[in-house]
Design a protein around this motif. Structure first.
Motif, PDB file in Angstrom:
ATOM      1  N   HIS A  65       0.830  -1.210   0.000  1.00 54.19           N
ATOM      2  CA  HIS A  65       0.000   0.000   0.000  1.00 54.19           C
ATOM      3  C   HIS A  65       0.864   1.260   0.000  1.00 54.19           C
ATOM      4  O   HIS A  65       0.582   2.224  -0.718  1.00 54.19           O
ATOM      5  N   ASP A  66       1.918   1.247   0.820  1.00 53.54           N
ATOM      6  CA  ASP A  66       2.809   2.400   0.892  1.00 53.54           C
ATOM      7  C   ASP A  66       3.519   2.619  -0.439  1.00 53.54           C
ATOM      8  O   ASP A  66       3.706   3.761  -0.885  1.00 53.54           O
ATOM      9  N   GLY A  67       3.911   1.518  -1.081  1.00 53.51           N
ATOM     10  CA  GLY A  67       4.589   1.630  -2.369  1.00 53.51           C
ATOM     11  C   GLY A  67       3.706   2.197  -3.452  1.00 53.51           C
ATOM     12  O   GLY A  67       4.149   2.986  -4.301  1.00 53.51           O
ATOM     13  N   LEU A  68       2.436   1.798  -3.468  1.00 54.58           N
ATOM     14  CA  LEU A  68       1.497   2.354  -4.446  1.00 54.58           C
ATOM     15  C   LEU A  68       1.205   3.821  -4.152  1.00 54.58           C
ATOM     16  O   LEU A  68       1.098   4.643  -5.062  1.00 54.58           O
ATOM     17  N   LEU A  69       1.091   4.151  -2.867  1.00 57.16           N
ATOM     18  CA  LEU A  69       0.780   5.526  -2.481  1.00 57.16           C
ATOM     19  C   LEU A  69       1.937   6.473  -2.803  1.00 57.16           C
ATOM     20  O   LEU A  69       1.726   7.564  -3.348  1.00 57.16           O
ATOM     21  N   LYS A  70       3.156   6.062  -2.486  1.00 58.09           N
ATOM     22  CA  LYS A  70       4.315   6.944  -2.625  1.00 58.09           C
ATOM     23  C   LYS A  70       5.067   6.754  -3.940  1.00 58.09           C
ATOM     24  O   LYS A  70       5.961   7.536  -4.249  1.00 58.09           O
ATOM     25  N   GLY A  71       4.720   5.705  -4.685  1.00 61.59           N
ATOM     26  CA  GLY A  71       5.267   5.547  -6.019  1.00 61.59           C
ATOM     27  C   GLY A  71       6.445   4.620  -6.161  1.00 61.59           C
ATOM     28  O   GLY A  71       6.828   4.278  -7.285  1.00 61.59           O
ATOM     29  N   PHE A  72       7.041   4.162  -5.040  1.00 66.85           N
ATOM     30  CA  PHE A  72       8.241   3.345  -5.205  1.00 66.85           C
ATOM     31  C   PHE A  72       7.933   1.939  -5.728  1.00 66.85           C
ATOM     32  O   PHE A  72       8.829   1.253  -6.211  1.00 66.85           O
ATOM     33  N   PHE A  73       6.670   1.519  -5.694  1.00 66.14           N
ATOM     34  CA  PHE A  73       6.316   0.211  -6.236  1.00 66.14           C
ATOM     35  C   PHE A  73       6.485   0.176  -7.758  1.00 66.14           C
ATOM     36  O   PHE A  73       6.588  -0.892  -8.354  1.00 66.14           O
ATOM     37  N   PHE A  74       6.548   1.337  -8.390  1.00 65.24           N
ATOM     38  CA  PHE A  74       6.685   1.401  -9.842  1.00 65.24           C
ATOM     39  C   PHE A  74       8.136   1.364 -10.288  1.00 65.24           C
ATOM     40  O   PHE A  74       8.419   1.414 -11.491  1.00 65.24           O
ATOM     41  N   GLU A  75       9.074   1.262  -9.328  1.00 63.63           N
ATOM     42  CA  GLU A  75      10.481   1.051  -9.640  1.00 63.63           C
ATOM     43  C   GLU A  75      10.751  -0.451  -9.568  1.00 63.63           C
ATOM     44  O   GLU A  75      10.443  -1.094  -8.558  1.00 63.63           O
ATOM     45  N   ALA A  76      11.324  -1.019 -10.624  1.00 68.42           N
ATOM     46  CA  ALA A  76      11.404  -2.475 -10.756  1.00 68.42           C
ATOM     47  C   ALA A  76      12.083  -3.151  -9.571  1.00 68.42           C
ATOM     48  O   ALA A  76      11.589  -4.155  -9.040  1.00 68.42           O
ATOM     49  N   HIS A  77      13.227  -2.615  -9.115  1.00 67.25           N
ATOM     50  CA  HIS A  77      13.953  -3.293  -8.040  1.00 67.25           C
ATOM     51  C   HIS A  77      13.198  -3.227  -6.728  1.00 67.25           C
ATOM     52  O   HIS A  77      13.218  -4.172  -5.938  1.00 67.25           O
ATOM     53  N   ARG A  78      12.486  -2.122  -6.503  1.00 68.83           N
ATOM     54  CA  ARG A  78      11.701  -2.011  -5.265  1.00 68.83           C
ATOM     55  C   ARG A  78      10.423  -2.840  -5.351  1.00 68.83           C
ATOM     56  O   ARG A  78       9.947  -3.357  -4.344  1.00 68.83           O
ATOM     57  N   ARG A  79       9.890  -2.965  -6.543  1.00 69.05           N
ATOM     58  CA  ARG A  79       8.712  -3.821  -6.710  1.00 69.05           C
ATOM     59  C   ARG A  79       9.076  -5.267  -6.419  1.00 69.05           C
ATOM     60  O   ARG A  79       8.324  -5.987  -5.741  1.00 69.05           O
ATOM     61  N   GLU A  80      10.232  -5.706  -6.899  1.00 67.81           N
ATOM     62  CA  GLU A  80      10.678  -7.071  -6.629  1.00 67.81           C
ATOM     63  C   GLU A  80      10.856  -7.294  -5.130  1.00 67.81           C
ATOM     64  O   GLU A  80      10.450  -8.325  -4.581  1.00 67.81           O
ATOM     65  N   HIS A  81      11.459  -6.314  -4.461  1.00 65.48           N
ATOM     66  CA  HIS A  81      11.651  -6.418  -3.017  1.00 65.48           C
ATOM     67  C   HIS A  81      10.298  -6.475  -2.299  1.00 65.48           C
ATOM     68  O   HIS A  81      10.098  -7.290  -1.385  1.00 65.48           O
ATOM     69  N   THR A  82       9.361  -5.642  -2.721  1.00 62.30           N
ATOM     70  CA  THR A  82       8.040  -5.609  -2.092  1.00 62.30           C
ATOM     71  C   THR A  82       7.343  -6.951  -2.219  1.00 62.30           C
ATOM     72  O   THR A  82       6.747  -7.458  -1.255  1.00 62.30           O
ATOM     73  N   MET A  83       7.413  -7.559  -3.384  1.00 62.44           N
ATOM     74  CA  MET A  83       6.756  -8.844  -3.588  1.00 62.44           C
ATOM     75  C   MET A  83       7.371  -9.932  -2.710  1.00 62.44           C
ATOM     76  O   MET A  83       6.668 -10.822  -2.216  1.00 62.44           O
ATOM     77  N   LYS A  84       8.672  -9.862  -2.479  1.00 63.03           N
ATOM     78  CA  LYS A  84       9.324 -10.813  -1.582  1.00 63.03           C
ATOM     79  C   LYS A  84       8.800 -10.650  -0.158  1.00 63.03           C
ATOM     80  O   LYS A  84       8.523 -11.639   0.540  1.00 63.03           O
ATOM     81  N   VAL A  85       8.659  -9.403   0.270  1.00 62.71           N
ATOM     82  CA  VAL A  85       8.129  -9.148   1.615  1.00 62.71           C
ATOM     83  C   VAL A  85       6.703  -9.669   1.733  1.00 62.71           C
ATOM     84  O   VAL A  85       6.322 -10.264   2.748  1.00 62.71           O
ATOM     85  N   LEU A  86       5.905  -9.468   0.703  1.00 67.49           N
ATOM     86  CA  LEU A  86       4.524  -9.962   0.744  1.00 67.49           C
ATOM     87  C   LEU A  86       4.477 -11.477   0.882  1.00 67.49           C
ATOM     88  O   LEU A  86       3.580 -12.017   1.536  1.00 67.49           O
ATOM     89  N   ARG A  87       5.424 -12.163   0.273  1.00 70.12           N
ATOM     90  CA  ARG A  87       5.427 -13.629   0.328  1.00 70.12           C
ATOM     91  C   ARG A  87       5.926 -14.157   1.668  1.00 70.12           C
ATOM     92  O   ARG A  87       5.446 -15.182   2.149  1.00 70.12           O
ATOM     93  N   THR A  88       6.900 -13.463   2.268  1.00 67.17           N
ATOM     94  CA  THR A  88       7.582 -14.021   3.435  1.00 67.17           C
ATOM     95  C   THR A  88       7.377 -13.233   4.723  1.00 67.17           C
ATOM     96  O   THR A  88       7.570 -13.773   5.816  1.00 67.17           O
ATOM     97  N   GLY A  89       7.045 -11.958   4.610  1.00 69.56           N
ATOM     98  CA  GLY A  89       6.965 -11.096   5.784  1.00 69.56           C
ATOM     99  C   GLY A  89       8.301 -10.524   6.212  1.00 69.56           C
ATOM    100  O   GLY A  89       8.358  -9.616   7.041  1.00 69.56           O
TER     101      GLY A  89
END
Length: 267
Positions: free
Chosen positions: A157-181
């Motif tokens: 949610h924070d990544g979508l709100l602040k825009g960093f989810f649209f950066e490829a390397h941060r999106r990859e990191h975010t998805m890892k956190v979603l899977r593992t915590g």
């Protein structure tokens, strides 16, 4: 010797940003102010009457300890970060260094134990349960334990709100956190941390011997709403927002929307 603090976590908090982050002042970020005010709101409804004795474990610079003392509570603060201890003492709060997993306190010696930050930075479930069990040990029978967790979905949610989810390397990191915590030290967005799925919380409390846990979503959807900073600057609109969040704070279907969950339980 108490368990050691992860050096990445220590370095992050020694930057000294936590005191200003939680300041409930006009213009500060909406999510930080909502976290502060809603924590205060939930606790004021759950706490015994002053002058109950409160141990604020991982209390950082004493933002919450300060208003608790102003409300008449007998508060002591423990934190593993030396800078935080100095900042809390500067506010007149009795504070010393300590680790949530090995509290330097006697059994049954407090009416309330707050664990408002440590669970974020204990990646191993056994350590989180150990911290909660220590809180249970030092609180009197029937006393209140309140612990905060960061939501698993907050990073998305924070990544979508602040825009960093649209950066490829941060999106990859975010998805890892979603899977593992688990968040490691490879990102500049935060530090080593664990983000809870709200469904995990009751089991960790139960394993620590704490009964009847009640999770409260703190920020709800408000922290993701456009124009919220300005609404919180206005006292009348802020009251409307806080009243609305109180209405849905324990709705299970909405817990994952909040950035933080504050869970209360009894020893």
């Amino acid at each position: 010797m108490p368990p050691s603090l992860d050096p990445h976590v220590l370095a992050y908090y020694e930057q000294g940003r936590e005191d200003a982050r939680l300041a409930p002042v006009a213009g500060n970020e909406a999510d930080s102010r909502l976290e502060f005010w809603r924590t205060q709101d939930v606790l004021r409804r759950a706490l015994p009457a002053p002058p109950a004795r409160v141990l604020d474990v991982g209390g950082a610079s004493g933002r919450h300890a300060a208003w608790l003392r102003a409300d008449g509570y007998d508060v002591e603060l423990l934190d593993p970060v030396p800078l935080h201890v100095r900042q809390a003492r500067a506010k007149g709060i009795p504070a010393r260094e300590g680790d949530a997993r090995q509290l330097p306190e006697d059994d049954d010696s407090f009416d309330v134990v707050l664990v408002l930050g440590p669970l974020y930075h204990l990646p191993a479930r056994a350590d989180r349960v150990r911290a909660l069990a220590e809180a249970r040990r030092v609180v009197r029978p029937g006393g209140l334990v309140a612990a905060a967790t960061i939501n698993r979905w907050a990073v998305l949610h924070d990544g979508l709100l602040k825009g960093f989810f649209f950066e490829a390397h941060r999106r990859e990191h975010t998805m890892k956190v979603l899977r593992t915590g688990h968040q490691d030290s490879s990102t500049d967005l935060f530090t080593v941390a664990y983000f809870h799925d709200p469904a995990e919380i009751p089991g960790e409390f139960a394993d620590a011997g704490l009964s009847r846990p009640v999770p409260h979503g703190l920020e709800g959807a408000a922290w993701l709403t456009g124009g919220m900073r300005e609404r919180l600057d206005d006292p009348e609109q802020r009251a409307v927002v806080l009243d609305a969040l109180r209405e849905v704070e324990t709705e299970p279907a909405l817990l994952g929307v909040s950035g933080h969950v504050l869970t209360t339980a009894r020893a």
